[in-house]
Design a protein around this motif. Structure first.
Motif, PDB file in Angstrom:
ATOM      1  N   ILE A   1       0.870  -1.177   0.073  1.00  0.00           N
ATOM      2  CA  ILE A   1       0.011  -0.035  -0.018  1.00  0.00           C
ATOM      3  C   ILE A   1       0.906   1.157  -0.108  1.00  0.00           C
ATOM      4  CG2 ILE A   1      -1.569   1.266   1.544  1.00  0.00           C
ATOM      5  CD1 ILE A   1      -3.012  -1.073   2.271  1.00  0.00           C
ATOM      6  N   GLU A   2       1.929   1.253   0.847  1.00  0.00           N
ATOM      7  CA  GLU A   2       2.809   2.383   0.792  1.00  0.00           C
ATOM      8  C   GLU A   2       3.687   2.530  -0.421  1.00  0.00           C
ATOM      9  OE1 GLU A   2       6.550   4.133   3.348  1.00  0.00           O
ATOM     10  OE2 GLU A   2       5.892   2.234   4.014  1.00  0.00           O
TER      11      GLU A   2
ATOM     12  N   LEU B   1       2.633   1.858  -3.353  1.00  0.00           N
ATOM     13  CA  LEU B   1       1.354   2.211  -4.560  1.00  0.00           C
ATOM     14  C   LEU B   1       1.014   3.610  -4.174  1.00  0.00           C
ATOM     15  CD1 LEU B   1      -0.612  -1.305  -4.973  1.00  0.00           C
ATOM     16  CD2 LEU B   1       1.134  -0.166  -6.620  1.00  0.00           C
ATOM     17  N   ALA B   2       0.691   3.900  -2.999  1.00  0.00           N
ATOM     18  CA  ALA B   2       0.127   5.195  -2.648  1.00  0.00           C
ATOM     19  C   ALA B   2       1.221   6.251  -2.903  1.00  0.00           C
ATOM     20  CB  ALA B   2      -0.048   5.208  -1.054  1.00  0.00           C
TER      21      ALA B   2
ATOM     22  N   VAL C   1      -6.345  -4.514  -4.757  1.00  0.00           N
ATOM     23  CA  VAL C   1      -5.495  -3.679  -4.181  1.00  0.00           C
ATOM     24  C   VAL C   1      -5.163  -2.522  -4.999  1.00  0.00           C
ATOM     25  CG1 VAL C   1      -3.078  -3.325  -2.956  1.00  0.00           C
ATOM     26  CG2 VAL C   1      -4.226  -5.508  -2.837  1.00  0.00           C
TER      27      VAL C   1
ATOM     28  N   MET D   1      -6.592   1.485  -4.031  1.00  0.00           N
ATOM     29  CA  MET D   1      -5.639   2.380  -3.931  1.00  0.00           C
ATOM     30  C   MET D   1      -5.580   3.553  -5.155  1.00  0.00           C
ATOM     31  SD  MET D   1      -4.135   1.835  -1.182  1.00  0.00           S
ATOM     32  CE  MET D   1      -3.109   3.268  -1.257  1.00  0.00           C
TER      33      MET D   1
ATOM     34  N   ALA E   1      -4.355   3.411  -7.882  1.00  0.00           N
ATOM     35  CA  ALA E   1      -2.957   3.488  -8.237  1.00  0.00           C
ATOM     36  C   ALA E   1      -2.865   3.799  -9.473  1.00  0.00           C
ATOM     37  CB  ALA E   1      -2.236   2.394  -7.851  1.00  0.00           C
TER      38      ALA E   1
END
Length: 210
Positions: free
Chosen positions: A13-14, A16-17, A30, A34, A36
């Motif tokens: 998550i980190e 991609l964010a 996911v 996000m 992304a």
């Protein structure tokens, strides 16, 4: 270029964010959560095929019944984004109104580790996908489907620039590496870029249809 393969969900998550990873293996749910693709310009390169998730036993055909699971030792993958080894079996337990705390669950670090536990008799059932070489240790008569057409993971490239040559080079390289693994699960890879002739480009609509 930085490449991240695996890692925790929090790490994914980190990455991609913040757009940290240039190339990353992730799941579409996911990526969608996000956003992304729209915010960090990640685009799919190559994807693993859809598959069926199963409960697998070494002694009998598993039953999707509440009473059946209560006295069994169940092997799951200790990775919360794994659909076949974590998410889908837990959804089955919830649907059967089984409190997870009442079950004897053993967590493994990978699908291979799950198979070792089952082979040694340390667990009665595992949740995973079925691959051709499983027939060497287990019986295909002792598997019960949990869900069909489970979407496989995809490799995503951060495409801030229109670097189509890089996208095609990476798609071909990943395809070569995966094909050398000679696993039934990895057969029939989905390619999202047209790289056979110029102009190279993303195959419009293919990723969203799968």
């Amino acid at each position: 270029m930085e490449i991240y393969w695996g890692g925790s969900l929090a790490g994914q998550i980190e990455f991609l964010a913040k757009g940290i990873a240039d190339l990353i293996l992730s799941k579409d749910n996911v990526m969608e959560a996000m956003m992304a693709e729209s915010t960090q310009h990640y685009m799919p390169l190559i994807g693993y095929p859809s598959y069926t998730a199963f409960f697998i036993s070494s002694r009998e055909k598993p039953k999707i019944e509440k009473a059946y699971f209560l006295d069994k030792t169940i092997g799951l993958v200790d990775y919360p984004t794994s659909r076949s080894g974590h998410i889908l079996p837990k959804q089955v337990f919830k649907r059967l109104d089984i409190d997870l705390s009442t079950l004897n669950v053993v967590y493994a670090s990978s699908h291979s580790a799950l198979r070792e536990l089952l082979s040694k008799g340390d667990v009665d059932i595992i949740a995973s996908y079925w691959q051709e070489r499983d027939q060497q240790r287990f019986s295909q008569n002792y598997i019960t489907p949990i869900a069909d057409n489970v979407t496989g993971s995809k490799w995503y490239l951060k495409m801030v620039d229109e670097n189509t040559d890089l996208a095609c080079a990476l798609q071909n390289t990943i395809s070569d590496v995966v094909n050398k693994m000679q696993s039934n699960y990895f057969s029939g890879l989905n390619h999202y870029w047209q790289c056979e002739s110029v102009p190279y480009g993303l195959i419009e609509g293919k990723a969203s249809e799968e």
